[in-house]
Design a protein around this motif. Sequence first.
Motif, PDB file in Angstrom:
ATOM      1  N   LEU A  99     -60.155 -49.190 -47.793  1.00  0.00           N
ATOM      2  CA  LEU A  99     -58.785 -49.451 -47.849  1.00  0.00           C
ATOM      3  C   LEU A  99     -58.074 -48.832 -46.568  1.00  0.00           C
ATOM      4  CD1 LEU A  99     -57.677 -49.442 -51.665  1.00  0.00           C
ATOM      5  CD2 LEU A  99     -58.773 -51.385 -50.319  1.00  0.00           C
ATOM      6  N   LYS A 100     -58.538 -47.964 -45.857  1.00  0.00           N
ATOM      7  CA  LYS A 100     -57.930 -47.497 -44.754  1.00  0.00           C
ATOM      8  C   LYS A 100     -57.156 -48.318 -43.689  1.00  0.00           C
ATOM      9  CE  LYS A 100     -59.058 -43.973 -41.115  1.00  0.00           C
ATOM     10  NZ  LYS A 100     -60.118 -43.323 -40.560  1.00  0.00           N
ATOM     11  N   GLY A 101     -56.121 -48.051 -43.306  1.00  0.00           N
ATOM     12  CA  GLY A 101     -55.588 -49.152 -42.501  1.00  0.00           C
ATOM     13  C   GLY A 101     -54.516 -50.053 -43.343  1.00  0.00           C
ATOM     14  N   HIS A 102     -54.587 -50.232 -44.522  1.00  0.00           N
ATOM     15  CA  HIS A 102     -53.806 -51.099 -45.343  1.00  0.00           C
ATOM     16  C   HIS A 102     -52.972 -50.108 -46.458  1.00  0.00           C
ATOM     17  CE1 HIS A 102     -56.219 -54.274 -43.991  1.00  0.00           C
ATOM     18  NE2 HIS A 102     -57.369 -53.657 -44.595  1.00  0.00           N
ATOM     19  N   GLU A 103     -52.787 -48.796 -45.958  1.00  0.00           N
ATOM     20  CA  GLU A 103     -51.855 -47.886 -46.870  1.00  0.00           C
ATOM     21  C   GLU A 103     -50.699 -48.635 -47.072  1.00  0.00           C
ATOM     22  OE1 GLU A 103     -55.138 -45.346 -44.844  1.00  0.00           O
ATOM     23  OE2 GLU A 103     -53.600 -46.981 -44.087  1.00  0.00           O
ATOM     24  N   ASP A 104     -50.086 -49.443 -46.126  1.00  0.00           N
ATOM     25  CA  ASP A 104     -48.620 -49.845 -46.321  1.00  0.00           C
ATOM     26  C   ASP A 104     -48.635 -50.869 -47.504  1.00  0.00           C
ATOM     27  OD1 ASP A 104     -50.336 -51.371 -44.591  1.00  0.00           O
ATOM     28  OD2 ASP A 104     -48.599 -52.774 -44.091  1.00  0.00           O
TER      29      ASP A 104
ATOM     30  N   LEU B 241     -69.891 -42.707 -25.830  1.00  0.00           N
ATOM     31  CA  LEU B 241     -68.759 -43.655 -26.263  1.00  0.00           C
ATOM     32  C   LEU B 241     -67.129 -42.995 -26.369  1.00  0.00           C
ATOM     33  CD1 LEU B 241     -68.433 -46.570 -26.801  1.00  0.00           C
ATOM     34  CD2 LEU B 241     -68.978 -46.336 -29.271  1.00  0.00           C
ATOM     35  N   PRO B 242     -67.332 -41.681 -27.228  1.00  0.00           N
ATOM     36  CA  PRO B 242     -66.158 -41.077 -27.306  1.00  0.00           C
ATOM     37  C   PRO B 242     -65.131 -41.124 -25.812  1.00  0.00           C
ATOM     38  CG  PRO B 242     -67.549 -39.717 -28.359  1.00  0.00           C
ATOM     39  CD  PRO B 242     -68.675 -40.991 -27.967  1.00  0.00           C
ATOM     40  N   ASN B 243     -65.834 -40.718 -24.736  1.00  0.00           N
ATOM     41  CA  ASN B 243     -65.337 -40.432 -23.732  1.00  0.00           C
ATOM     42  C   ASN B 243     -64.877 -42.055 -23.017  1.00  0.00           C
ATOM     43  OD1 ASN B 243     -64.453 -39.080 -21.247  1.00  0.00           O
ATOM     44  ND2 ASN B 243     -66.417 -39.985 -20.031  1.00  0.00           N
ATOM     45  N   VAL B 244     -65.842 -42.984 -23.370  1.00  0.00           N
ATOM     46  CA  VAL B 244     -65.363 -44.311 -23.086  1.00  0.00           C
ATOM     47  C   VAL B 244     -64.012 -44.853 -23.657  1.00  0.00           C
ATOM     48  CG1 VAL B 244     -66.129 -46.937 -23.295  1.00  0.00           C
ATOM     49  CG2 VAL B 244     -67.782 -45.309 -22.547  1.00  0.00           C
ATOM     50  N   PHE B 245     -64.031 -44.547 -24.924  1.00  0.00           N
ATOM     51  CA  PHE B 245     -62.543 -44.823 -25.545  1.00  0.00           C
ATOM     52  C   PHE B 245     -61.465 -44.314 -24.933  1.00  0.00           C
ATOM     53  CE2 PHE B 245     -63.861 -46.151 -30.073  1.00  0.00           C
ATOM     54  CZ  PHE B 245     -64.669 -47.023 -29.884  1.00  0.00           C
ATOM     55  N   ARG B 246     -61.596 -42.978 -24.335  1.00  0.00           N
ATOM     56  CA  ARG B 246     -60.615 -42.116 -23.935  1.00  0.00           C
ATOM     57  C   ARG B 246     -60.225 -42.731 -22.530  1.00  0.00           C
ATOM     58  NH1 ARG B 246     -63.070 -37.456 -26.114  1.00  0.00           N
ATOM     59  NH2 ARG B 246     -64.574 -37.269 -24.637  1.00  0.00           N
ATOM     60  N   ILE B 247     -61.128 -43.389 -21.791  1.00  0.00           N
ATOM     61  CA  ILE B 247     -60.669 -43.877 -20.380  1.00  0.00           C
ATOM     62  C   ILE B 247     -60.112 -45.249 -20.745  1.00  0.00           C
ATOM     63  CG2 ILE B 247     -62.022 -45.105 -18.479  1.00  0.00           C
ATOM     64  CD1 ILE B 247     -64.354 -42.938 -18.670  1.00  0.00           C
ATOM     65  N   VAL B 248     -60.556 -46.046 -21.606  1.00  0.00           N
ATOM     66  CA  VAL B 248     -59.981 -47.325 -21.878  1.00  0.00           C
ATOM     67  C   VAL B 248     -58.476 -46.963 -22.402  1.00  0.00           C
ATOM     68  CG1 VAL B 248     -60.122 -49.435 -23.196  1.00  0.00           C
ATOM     69  CG2 VAL B 248     -62.065 -48.366 -22.106  1.00  0.00           C
ATOM     70  N   MET B 249     -58.438 -46.016 -23.356  1.00  0.00           N
ATOM     71  CA  MET B 249     -57.034 -45.947 -23.804  1.00  0.00           C
ATOM     72  C   MET B 249     -55.967 -45.469 -22.933  1.00  0.00           C
ATOM     73  SD  MET B 249     -56.512 -43.120 -27.109  1.00  0.00           S
ATOM     74  CE  MET B 249     -57.957 -43.599 -27.559  1.00  0.00           C
ATOM     75  N   LYS B 250     -56.318 -44.443 -21.960  1.00  0.00           N
ATOM     76  CA  LYS B 250     -55.578 -44.004 -20.839  1.00  0.00           C
ATOM     77  C   LYS B 250     -55.367 -44.956 -19.799  1.00  0.00           C
ATOM     78  CE  LYS B 250     -55.427 -40.291 -17.477  1.00  0.00           C
ATOM     79  NZ  LYS B 250     -55.980 -39.053 -16.929  1.00  0.00           N
ATOM     80  N   LYS B 251     -56.498 -45.738 -19.480  1.00  0.00           N
ATOM     81  CA  LYS B 251     -56.178 -46.737 -18.470  1.00  0.00           C
ATOM     82  C   LYS B 251     -55.235 -47.858 -18.659  1.00  0.00           C
ATOM     83  CE  LYS B 251     -58.511 -49.862 -15.269  1.00  0.00           C
ATOM     84  NZ  LYS B 251     -60.015 -50.307 -14.825  1.00  0.00           N
ATOM     85  N   HIS B 252     -55.276 -48.446 -19.933  1.00  0.00           N
ATOM     86  CA  HIS B 252     -54.433 -49.470 -20.452  1.00  0.00           C
ATOM     87  C   HIS B 252     -53.396 -49.130 -21.509  1.00  0.00           C
ATOM     88  CE1 HIS B 252     -57.300 -52.221 -18.368  1.00  0.00           C
ATOM     89  NE2 HIS B 252     -58.255 -51.195 -19.107  1.00  0.00           N
ATOM     90  N   SER B 253     -53.073 -47.917 -21.653  1.00  0.00           N
ATOM     91  CA  SER B 253     -51.889 -47.414 -22.176  1.00  0.00           C
ATOM     92  C   SER B 253     -51.803 -47.915 -23.892  1.00  0.00           C
ATOM     93  CB  SER B 253     -50.471 -47.853 -21.861  1.00  0.00           C
ATOM     94  OG  SER B 253     -50.245 -47.358 -20.636  1.00  0.00           O
ATOM     95  N   LEU B 254     -53.219 -47.564 -24.328  1.00  0.00           N
ATOM     96  CA  LEU B 254     -53.672 -48.500 -25.852  1.00  0.00           C
ATOM     97  C   LEU B 254     -53.467 -47.036 -26.807  1.00  0.00           C
ATOM     98  CD1 LEU B 254     -56.479 -50.486 -25.109  1.00  0.00           C
ATOM     99  CD2 LEU B 254     -54.431 -51.163 -25.309  1.00  0.00           C
ATOM    100  N   ALA B 255     -53.015 -47.400 -28.182  1.00  0.00           N
ATOM    101  CA  ALA B 255     -52.732 -46.416 -29.175  1.00  0.00           C
ATOM    102  C   ALA B 255     -54.231 -46.230 -29.794  1.00  0.00           C
ATOM    103  CB  ALA B 255     -51.795 -46.883 -30.042  1.00  0.00           C
ATOM    104  N   THR B 256     -54.444 -44.694 -30.089  1.00  0.00           N
ATOM    105  CA  THR B 256     -55.755 -44.672 -31.107  1.00  0.00           C
ATOM    106  C   THR B 256     -56.090 -45.577 -32.279  1.00  0.00           C
ATOM    107  OG1 THR B 256     -55.154 -42.512 -30.325  1.00  0.00           O
ATOM    108  CG2 THR B 256     -56.817 -42.656 -31.864  1.00  0.00           C
ATOM    109  N   GLY B 257     -54.828 -45.910 -32.944  1.00  0.00           N
ATOM    110  CA  GLY B 257     -55.316 -46.805 -34.007  1.00  0.00           C
ATOM    111  C   GLY B 257     -55.649 -48.035 -33.993  1.00  0.00           C
ATOM    112  N   ASP B 258     -55.683 -48.599 -32.468  1.00  0.00           N
ATOM    113  CA  ASP B 258     -56.000 -49.791 -32.133  1.00  0.00           C
ATOM    114  C   ASP B 258     -57.612 -50.150 -32.115  1.00  0.00           C
ATOM    115  OD1 ASP B 258     -53.520 -50.648 -32.378  1.00  0.00           O
ATOM    116  OD2 ASP B 258     -53.189 -50.569 -30.187  1.00  0.00           O
ATOM    117  N   PHE B 259     -58.294 -48.781 -32.112  1.00  0.00           N
ATOM    118  CA  PHE B 259     -59.560 -48.860 -31.728  1.00  0.00           C
ATOM    119  C   PHE B 259     -60.436 -48.945 -32.941  1.00  0.00           C
ATOM    120  CE2 PHE B 259     -58.023 -47.479 -27.827  1.00  0.00           C
ATOM    121  CZ  PHE B 259     -58.816 -47.902 -26.816  1.00  0.00           C
ATOM    122  N   PRO B 260     -61.633 -49.321 -32.825  1.00  0.00           N
ATOM    123  CA  PRO B 260     -62.573 -49.564 -34.161  1.00  0.00           C
ATOM    124  C   PRO B 260     -63.010 -47.858 -34.396  1.00  0.00           C
ATOM    125  CG  PRO B 260     -63.685 -50.321 -32.218  1.00  0.00           C
ATOM    126  CD  PRO B 260     -62.137 -50.042 -31.618  1.00  0.00           C
TER     127      PRO B 260
END
Length: 1099
Positions: free
Chosen positions: A749-754, A877-896
């Motif tokens: 149920l993670k992500g549905h706490e609200d 992959l952890p580094n890939v996530f960080r690169i994409v996150m930083k480049k496109h100003s994305l939030a951590t919670g938007d990633f799988p």
Amino acid sequence: MPLTSNDEASNKASIVSGKLKAIYKTNILPAEKRYQYDFFYESPFLTDTEFDAKPSVMLVGQYSVGKTSFIRYMLGRDFPGSRIGPEPTTDRFTCLINGPEERTIPGNALSVHPDFPFRGLERFGVSFLSRFEGSQVPSSVLRSITLVDTPGILSGEKQRVNRGYDFTKVVAWFAERADLILLMFDAHKLDISDELKATIDVLKGHEDKIRCILNKADQINRQQLMRVYGALLWSLGKTISSPEVLRVYVGTFWSEPLQNLDNAELFEQEEKDLMRDLAILPRQSAVRKINELVKRIRKVKALAYIIGYLKAQMPAVMGKEKKQQKLISDMPNVFRTIMKKHNLAPGDFPDINKFSDKLRETKFSEFQTLKMDQIQLLEECLSTHLPQLMEELPSEKDNPETLRAKLGDASIGSVVPLPTRAGKFGKSDENNAQSNPFGASETQDEYWALEESAERLRSSFEALGPVGGFLSPQTAKDVLLKTGLGKEQLRHIWNLSDIDRDGYFDHHEYVVAMFLCDAVIQKGRPIPFEVEIKMKSPEKKQKTAAASLGKHAEAINKTSLVSEKLKAIYKDNILPSEKRYQYDFFYDSPFLTDVEFDAKPHVMLIGQYSVGKTSFIKYMLGRDFPGSRIGPEPTTDKFACLINGPEERTIPGNALSVHPDFPFRGLERFGVSFLSRFEGSQLPSSVLRSITLVDTPGILSGEKQRVNRGYDFTKVAAWFAERCDLILLMFDAHKLDISNELKATIDALKGHEDKTRCILNKADQINRQQLMRVYGALLWSLGKTISSPEVLRVYVGTFWEEPLQSLDNADLFEQEEKDLMRDLAILPRQSAVRKINELVKRIRKVKALAYIIGYLQSQMPSMIGKEKKQQKLIEDLPNVFRIVMKKHSLATGDFPDITKFSEKLKESKFTEFKTLKPDQIQLLDDCLNIHFPRLMEELPSEKDNPETLRAKLNDANGTCAVPLPTRGGKFGKSDAQINPFGSTVNAEDYWELEESAERLRESFEALGPVGGFLSPKTAKEVLLKTGLQKEQLRDIWNLSDVDRDGYFDHHEYVVAMYLCDEVVKNGMPIPVELPMSIIPPSKRHLSKEVFVDARRDSL
């Protein structure tokens, strides 16, 4: 009343069967023949008679358990060929069928008879057919169902005797075609022999159709009965792999009086439950046939892919035998490959051991190649033909005319007439009017005070030209207007007479309306607040008289317009990106369909077994529902969706998953094993007009967790969680441990706490000090399980209709229940906002996925070293996530989830990924920046004044609330004292403006009340906007400001709006004083003279 042959012929279920035949022959049978379905599944091709067949009930059990006596009890008579005794008297399979004369039909003749669906039994040979017969007898029961009596299963030394045919395979043949399987046990003989165990094993996959009967239970006392019942379940638990407890009916099922009356009430209720289950089988026959065909299609489809794959792997010339042997040895990997490639569910595949044995008897080189056009025909069945057929069956979208047309006027007869034996339970029919649950002599429930009036008024009703047995709203209105009564009187009479709240008058409702009009005009009686029970016809006594609008009112609600716009936005802006970047694969979430946007709010209940989920639902609905079972053991053994509809029935999971009106198509991915544990429970309910409830199987603990359910419970729960508007996580105050399966479910149920709320149930059984400790212990456990820093809302109480065992915490429980019910009641009002919210979350995920896939694709070499580079990217992959996150100003919670995503990437080829398309990213941003903000402006907000609010809600916000339980007495108070949910109306607390108050609540809140009051200036501005003259407004103010404090609270605001509407819209004069029914009940203690004096002052 029994169903006649002519009635049966008119039943629309036969038309559905005819269409099923055509679909099977055109779309399914060619694939079955091509891929040898009959050989691999040992199931012959279907014939016309199998589609036309009545529902069948098969009885299975060891010898002398009472199978034949049970059949005689149901029929109320002997039948040809029946024999009863302590030895194995039933030595053959006997099918009991309806016919004009008594006779037995030998098995060889019966297997070729054109009117009966037994041709497939020829495969079991002469030895079996000589032990098979038909017993034809004229019977009202057999007009609707077919009964199958089986030979007594042997035990001990007797098992070694060769029957001359494969008993278990014959049982499996009948089980596949049966609608209900009754597994019978003798209370004195509970051992499960080898042959009985083998028989139960072949029933695997049909658990949804199995019920158990513990017979001859009147010969033991209450204590012994408990031990015997437990011993039976112990034995069955070791034999059946399913973790869900089978339903066991306990009693003595024959016509003789009970030997011991200790358990008479229990046995009577158990027999009533069993007979009810049997009685409704014919109503569900068409749905069951669709359900079975859906299961069959899924198996055929999986078989086609397997055979096609094996054929494709074979060499053209040499080494065929060696390759075939290697493929058979590698069958688990073959299954996994096909499952992944074609997105199939494990439950759709055959048993791997039996299938491997069958493959050894074949030559792969002789297999047919895969034909995609045949696969397409199978897909069309699931996506088009069967959903269209489901539309021809009754649903909640029907009005009275379409419902009557669908049922072909035969719905009344489509039940099985069953035994009536009140004297058996130590009661006489004369002295115990309520002792016969199956319909004995006339009882209080069957009495109708207006019976004679109904006969007298029948001709006048028919003269009005009813369509399908119903008067249209306009015709009924014209009739009432001719009485000359006032508009308010007629409105009240209409509300009382339209008992089932569908806006139409049938004959019985017309009679009630005429009675009420006559009572006012001719006898001068006041209109009652509610219709006496004796004035309602027997069919209407179960109907709710709650005032709630139907589907026509809902349809005009503006939230449906928002849903339409959401569909368009999704299809144009979001779906292309989801397809391009494989959102469905990486998130295990199928693309959204129209019905998911149109769906009502869903509320899912999750918890360990016996925490009170089903009791909570019954409390909300105010009644039982089809398929409900309550007990201390795990009684809810399936996912059940409770949906509104014109008649009570259950819809099997396979049929429900292709139903065009419900958003459950995505559940197909979990396969036949899950769908056999999924069902819809349809019933007419004012609550279910606004929301859908999802009951889930009790989560297991301890040793039970190790038993395989046959499907991934947590993934199914996650699927529902993603689509639910509210998730209720229920706990028993005496059972707070969080098992591994419950923890895994909470993790899903993670992500549905609200959307998650907790309920601490059964809290009235502990004192105040213990309650504090239990409450703290629950939050302690949840805090260790849920990573969110926010504390979940926990509602504390006892959520069922019974009075509290202890009143120590009554005030607390009452307030907690009020809060929970308020949260539930406003769900429909918030549905559009929730849909936008869920779509925003989805867009963020899609956008992040697009950037990840685009990045991975851009990093791949164009020529050599592709596999090595892919492996390196996955490891990094952890580094890939960080690169994409930083480049496109994305939030951590938007990633799988990085672990799950890595596993998915290992199943993919990065070179096949699509490149990033900036224009699609722009479409996603347009949703977030332009389209959704515009949609939000069309929904109510704090900026609205009453006029804009009414325009936005289209005057339909009265439909956007859920009618909820009314149980003031539960908390040690009478309904007249206090009932926050709207109790039964009486003279003291009846308020004519109750519905108006609910409708105007949001417009009142939009005006910004301080401490619950509108300031004089704000209230004055509202009144001035009506356009009335100053003198009129002064009079309205004096009447509305009941407590004379110069401010308007919510109730006074409602009175003011009512008076303005009466003057502006209806041209009514302002009254000298308010009628008592208009004054809010909370203000009636004020002196009546105050209002008269105020009126004189203003004059």
